[in-house]
Design a protein around this motif. Sequence first.
Motif, PDB file in Angstrom:
ATOM      1  N   ASP A 169      41.007  39.952  33.544  1.00  0.00           N
ATOM      2  CA  ASP A 169      42.300  40.093  33.544  1.00  0.00           C
ATOM      3  C   ASP A 169      43.129  40.073  32.250  1.00  0.00           C
ATOM      4  OD1 ASP A 169      41.978  38.253  36.610  1.00  0.00           O
ATOM      5  OD2 ASP A 169      42.475  40.584  36.527  1.00  0.00           O
ATOM      6  N   GLY A 195      51.569  38.820  42.311  1.00  0.00           N
ATOM      7  CA  GLY A 195      50.677  38.193  43.277  1.00  0.00           C
ATOM      8  C   GLY A 195      51.202  37.240  43.975  1.00  0.00           C
ATOM      9  N   ILE A 199      48.461  31.830  42.610  1.00  0.00           N
ATOM     10  CA  ILE A 199      47.438  32.325  42.149  1.00  0.00           C
ATOM     11  C   ILE A 199      47.055  32.431  40.972  1.00  0.00           C
ATOM     12  CG2 ILE A 199      48.190  34.903  41.996  1.00  0.00           C
ATOM     13  CD1 ILE A 199      45.738  35.586  44.139  1.00  0.00           C
ATOM     14  N   LYS A 201      49.592  33.665  38.490  1.00  0.00           N
ATOM     15  CA  LYS A 201      50.285  34.711  37.240  1.00  0.00           C
ATOM     16  C   LYS A 201      51.004  34.121  36.099  1.00  0.00           C
ATOM     17  CE  LYS A 201      53.392  35.011  40.610  1.00  0.00           C
ATOM     18  NZ  LYS A 201      52.900  34.206  41.625  1.00  0.00           N
ATOM     19  N   THR A 303      56.283  38.211  35.503  1.00  0.00           N
ATOM     20  CA  THR A 303      55.653  37.716  36.475  1.00  0.00           C
ATOM     21  C   THR A 303      56.364  37.562  37.872  1.00  0.00           C
ATOM     22  OG1 THR A 303      55.883  35.399  36.394  1.00  0.00           O
ATOM     23  CG2 THR A 303      54.254  36.305  35.038  1.00  0.00           C
ATOM     24  N   ARG A 305      56.227  37.514  42.560  1.00  0.00           N
ATOM     25  CA  ARG A 305      55.659  37.594  43.855  1.00  0.00           C
ATOM     26  C   ARG A 305      55.895  38.922  44.615  1.00  0.00           C
ATOM     27  NH1 ARG A 305      56.100  31.501  46.073  1.00  0.00           N
ATOM     28  NH2 ARG A 305      55.597  30.406  44.016  1.00  0.00           N
ATOM     29  N   ARG A 320      47.388  44.010  42.003  1.00  0.00           N
ATOM     30  CA  ARG A 320      47.790  42.575  42.323  1.00  0.00           C
ATOM     31  C   ARG A 320      46.751  41.758  41.468  1.00  0.00           C
ATOM     32  NH1 ARG A 320      51.286  41.314  46.209  1.00  0.00           N
ATOM     33  NH2 ARG A 320      52.213  43.087  47.739  1.00  0.00           N
ATOM     34  N   LEU A 321      47.255  40.345  41.277  1.00  0.00           N
ATOM     35  CA  LEU A 321      46.091  39.625  40.892  1.00  0.00           C
ATOM     36  C   LEU A 321      45.396  39.392  41.924  1.00  0.00           C
ATOM     37  CD1 LEU A 321      45.288  38.260  38.121  1.00  0.00           C
ATOM     38  CD2 LEU A 321      47.089  36.312  38.705  1.00  0.00           C
ATOM     39  N   LYS A 322      44.195  39.130  41.674  1.00  0.00           N
ATOM     40  CA  LYS A 322      43.140  38.828  42.781  1.00  0.00           C
ATOM     41  C   LYS A 322      42.547  37.315  42.527  1.00  0.00           C
ATOM     42  CE  LYS A 322      42.000  42.898  44.140  1.00  0.00           C
ATOM     43  NZ  LYS A 322      42.839  44.045  43.297  1.00  0.00           N
ATOM     44  N   SER A 470      53.946  39.179  48.712  1.00  0.00           N
ATOM     45  CA  SER A 470      52.531  38.625  48.827  1.00  0.00           C
ATOM     46  C   SER A 470      51.988  37.763  50.069  1.00  0.00           C
ATOM     47  CB  SER A 470      51.986  37.982  47.656  1.00  0.00           C
ATOM     48  OG  SER A 470      51.929  38.877  46.313  1.00  0.00           O
ATOM     49  N   GLU A 473      48.798  40.563  53.155  1.00  0.00           N
ATOM     50  CA  GLU A 473      48.030  41.181  52.211  1.00  0.00           C
ATOM     51  C   GLU A 473      47.379  42.435  52.935  1.00  0.00           C
ATOM     52  OE1 GLU A 473      45.343  38.560  50.530  1.00  0.00           O
ATOM     53  OE2 GLU A 473      46.653  37.311  50.071  1.00  0.00           O
TER      54      GLU A 473
END
Length: 795
Positions: A169, A195, A199, A201, A303, A305, A320-322, A470, A473
């Motif tokens: 990332d 995200g 998580i 970010k 950053t 949500r 999206r950030l996994k 978020s 999902e």
Amino acid sequence: MAEVVAAFLPVLFNIMASPEFVDFFRQRKLNEGVLEKLKISLLSVNALLEDAEEKQLTKPAVKLWLDDLKDVVYDAEDTLDEIATEALQHKLDVEFQTTSSKVHNSISKFLSNFNKENQKIKELLDKLEYLVRQKDVLGLKEGSGGESVKRRASTSLVEESGIFGRDDDKEKIINLLLSNDASSNENLCVIPIVGMGGIGKTTLAQLVYKDNRVKEHFDLQSWVCVSDDFDVFGVTKTVLESVTSSTCDIKDLNLLQVKLQQKLMGKKFLLVLDDVWNENYADWEILSNPFKIGAPGSIVIVTTRSCNVASIMNALPIDRLKPLVEGDCWSLFAKYAFHDDEFDARRELEVIGRQIVKKCEGLPLAAKTIGGLLRSKPDVDEWERILKSELWDSSFEKTNILPALRLSYKYLPSHLKQCFAYCSIFPKDCVLVKDEIVLLWMAEGFLAETRNKRMEEVGEDYFLDLASRSLLEQSSGNKSSFVMHDLVNDLAKFVSGQFTFRLEVDNSPEIVNRIRHLSYFRNEFDNFKKFEDLYEATRLHTFLPLELLPSNNSYFYLTKKVPLDLLPNLSSLRVLSLSHYQNMTELPELIGKIKHLRYLNISSTAIRRLPDSVCKLCNLQTLNLSGCKDLSVLPRDMRKLVNLRHLDITGTVIKEMPMQLSRLKCLQTLTKFIISKQNGACIEELGKLANLRGRLSILELQNVVPPTDALKACLNDRKYLEELVLEWNALDSNISECQRSVLHNLRPHNNLKSLTINNYGAGSLPDWVGDHSFSNITFLRLENSILHQFGHLEP
């Protein structure tokens, strides 16, 4: 919890303010003073809710007070809705009954019921006034908000040794920062990191910001933690102080932005706006003005949500950030759970720890905070206890998991809070289907129609808003299916509290009669023992069976005691589903006494007929009868269901429509309409249902006589119909000319996407079929039809 209560109050005020409700009170010279007192009492407790929300976490007595308050608010909703329903029923009695004696009996019945409801309101007033008097004992203050919950401030500093699984990332974003595409972009380039809470970010942004390649690439760098206070002046001032490394005393926004513009002019800069929530486009436009003077290649990293934030800032598209993969999540957990010299000596904890990590579901915040908690608990038994407990519920403050997610909830608009809390009725791993959830929200009274939007559209907006934040999902491979992260599910269950119960999932409730929303997983045989405790849950609003892994081949059996004995005891139900029980052949006549009911789903059952009392459910909005292959008739008085919006009779063997369906002015979904030959529903009835949309099948078209009557269906005006099936009873070349005329007059709106024509024998099609104006049609089917140009088309 307090915010859920606050969200309910507008629902109550809307009921009391409705024209039917007010007019009936005035016409009957009923006591309006008691309603005014109720409003005042509700406003009084509302003033205490913000403070109570903060203090419930540290003061159990406040949480009990909130539970008591919500119980009273639920009762108030039931009472007011019952009065509103009686008023509506009286109005319908006047409209549909012709004799004065019946109308007089209706009035007498209402007045008798009202006296009971009036007594209930007085009891509610006593309870509310008692709760307000408790404020001093509990230390609650009106409108103070207590010590407000602040989002954790961030800085650009980061300890890289404690970060795992973000290399890819990080490189992806750095490549964007250094790429020629970013440098040549004439507009300000915005890179989003989107995200769910916790998580990572901010951590990812810190890694990028600190990288030497990035430092060398930009002339200036600035980090601003925006958080909930998106004050344009404050953020601008912070950016200016960051790039100048000095304090600023300027009080005027214009002068401030001019000075910042001077500092940024011709400089290639990197600005990180961390934790942005504001979705106001005008605010972003004002804030970004000074940034546009920077040299090409200047970049803002944001950053957030919310996908909406990224969209407003015209950010580059980015995934999206996994969550972390399990191995990286374990490494992060182990770093916090074990001292440097301890891991090898405590191998017996690794097996337990890896199981705990699975519960973290790849969420760095969960792994870090649980690991930190276990660092001080070196005994195997303690690890086992934590493994087997709902840690993020029971250890709310210690783990800091729910506080992070709670912020996502705290800053939701009030209308979204109750919708989100309701989703707690779905246990972990359940798939949430958007359209179905919207119907449930609507039944519970969470959605209000606006001048420009139907309730269904409002609900879809709410659903997508939760997804953009978020909290929901999208499930892989299906645009309409969504899931909740386990930690988000825990949050939803926390805020819904004791009023939502998942049978066989949650622990036994302490107070059964406080449960308002119930769900359970269907078993092959659902016997009486499964439901016997629910006889005390007399104030249920939701009775919802679920399938963990849906299967078209599953057979489900439900004890007859549920529909015959239990349901008549649940008179406050808004949502009732008994779908997929193949032994369900009838509903009790007493179903008509569940006067609050808005959603009734008995799809895929063996039901043969509906009791006539169903037509007394004047609040009913959704009636799902799809897949009831033994159902051949609908009740005669369906026209009395004046609030019905969705009637799904797909897969039934209904032969005739009830008379005067055109009275159902709210109807939007009518999957099938059968034209009668003599005394039944004619095609003109269909033409009066102006709000139809989605899918419609019109059957027995041979009964349209004369063919010009087909024009009365007004299909050309139904611009929201997407799928249309037109079907004659059988292939009959003797009436071919008549068929062609009918089909000609059934020309649909050009928005149609799918058209099926069955048993058509006229030899040729009218000109509109295949016309270039129907460019939206992607599916055209002619089944068992005779066309001169195509011959005989079989299925």
